[in-house]
Design an enzyme around this catalytic site. Sequence first.
Site, PDB file in Angstrom:
ATOM      1  N   GLY A 135       0.821  -1.196   0.000  1.00 41.09           N
ATOM      2  CA  GLY A 135       0.000   0.000   0.000  1.00 41.09           C
ATOM      3  C   GLY A 135       0.857   1.248   0.000  1.00 41.09           C
ATOM      4  O   GLY A 135       2.046   1.226   0.334  1.00 41.09           O
ATOM      5  N   CYS A 136       0.259   2.379  -0.352  1.00 41.50           N
ATOM      6  CA  CYS A 136       1.021   3.628  -0.490  1.00 41.50           C
ATOM      7  C   CYS A 136       1.467   4.176   0.861  1.00 41.50           C
ATOM      8  O   CYS A 136       2.657   4.464   1.069  1.00 41.50           O
ATOM      9  CB  CYS A 136       0.212   4.647  -1.276  1.00 41.50           C
ATOM     10  SG  CYS A 136      -1.466   4.932  -0.665  1.00 41.50           S
TER      11      CYS A 136
END
Length: 326
Positions: A135-136
Amino acid sequence: MKIKVGIVGGAGYTAGELIRILLHHEYAELGAIVSSSNAGNAVHQVHDDLVGETELRFATELAGDEDVVFLCLGHGNSKAWLQKNTLPESTAIIDLSNDFRLAADAEFAGREFVYGLPELNRSRIQQAQSIANPGCFATAIQLALLPLAQAGRLTDDVHVSAITGSTGAGQGLAETVHFSWRSNNVSIYKPFTHQHLGEIGESLAQLQPQLGADIHFIPYRGNFARGIFASVYTPSELTQDEARALYQQFYADAPFTTVSDKEIHLKQVVNTNRCLLHVQKVGKQLLITSAIDNLVKGASGQAVQNMNLLFGLPETTGLILKAVNF
């Protein structure tokens, strides 16, 4: 050697960024770009930054001869897609959703998904066939903490405040992504409960099994389009020089992660696959600031970085991108 590439879920932000990168990747041959809502339409009609770059059209299904397939589907939809569609064992999968990031979800449909953070799992990625792209927020925060975990230095609670651009919310319509709501506005969401905390905790425990720290994370919605800026701090006995040396040593062989002597800002990383870190000691607190582009290092760029590792290419292939500093 050309790597035949397919993309499923081709209309979203991450897919658009992925197409932009792969069109200029010297070893990638971009084939079917599947979008159920745009089948038959020109790709540049949806991703209008690609006008003049490609005449590809969205397809209804993959060609079937892909070397690698990127799944750019919404969270929860990758599992559903793989249940309905069978890919050859020889076809690699790089999934950009959160469906396979946690250890409990890593085995699915006869595949074992390796967590695709190259700075942590480079050798495992090189031997894998299926990748769960991080995920970012998780990428920015983990890169801020991995050196401390490896040194066994996460012994107290960690506090994180991080702000992300509006593209992190995807293209779906919601009040908090409308320009009139987001402009000149800042807000928090999912305080202490963000879904990326699980993958962050597992990665840190991989390096420091007896993890003596809880992570308290407050995510912010920013009034800008792209980028993540995270401020991470925890009590530490390390001096500033010791901490910086620790980080520089940990990332010495990481082509996209740089420890800066100066304070950092978002414009240094937007439109690149880079993560910039800055380490400083203030009183008893060790402060690590981390900046990435949420769509590149936080999603599609990192996915291409993983593809490069899977196929034995230099990590930087196709990813030498210029920051938009002005």
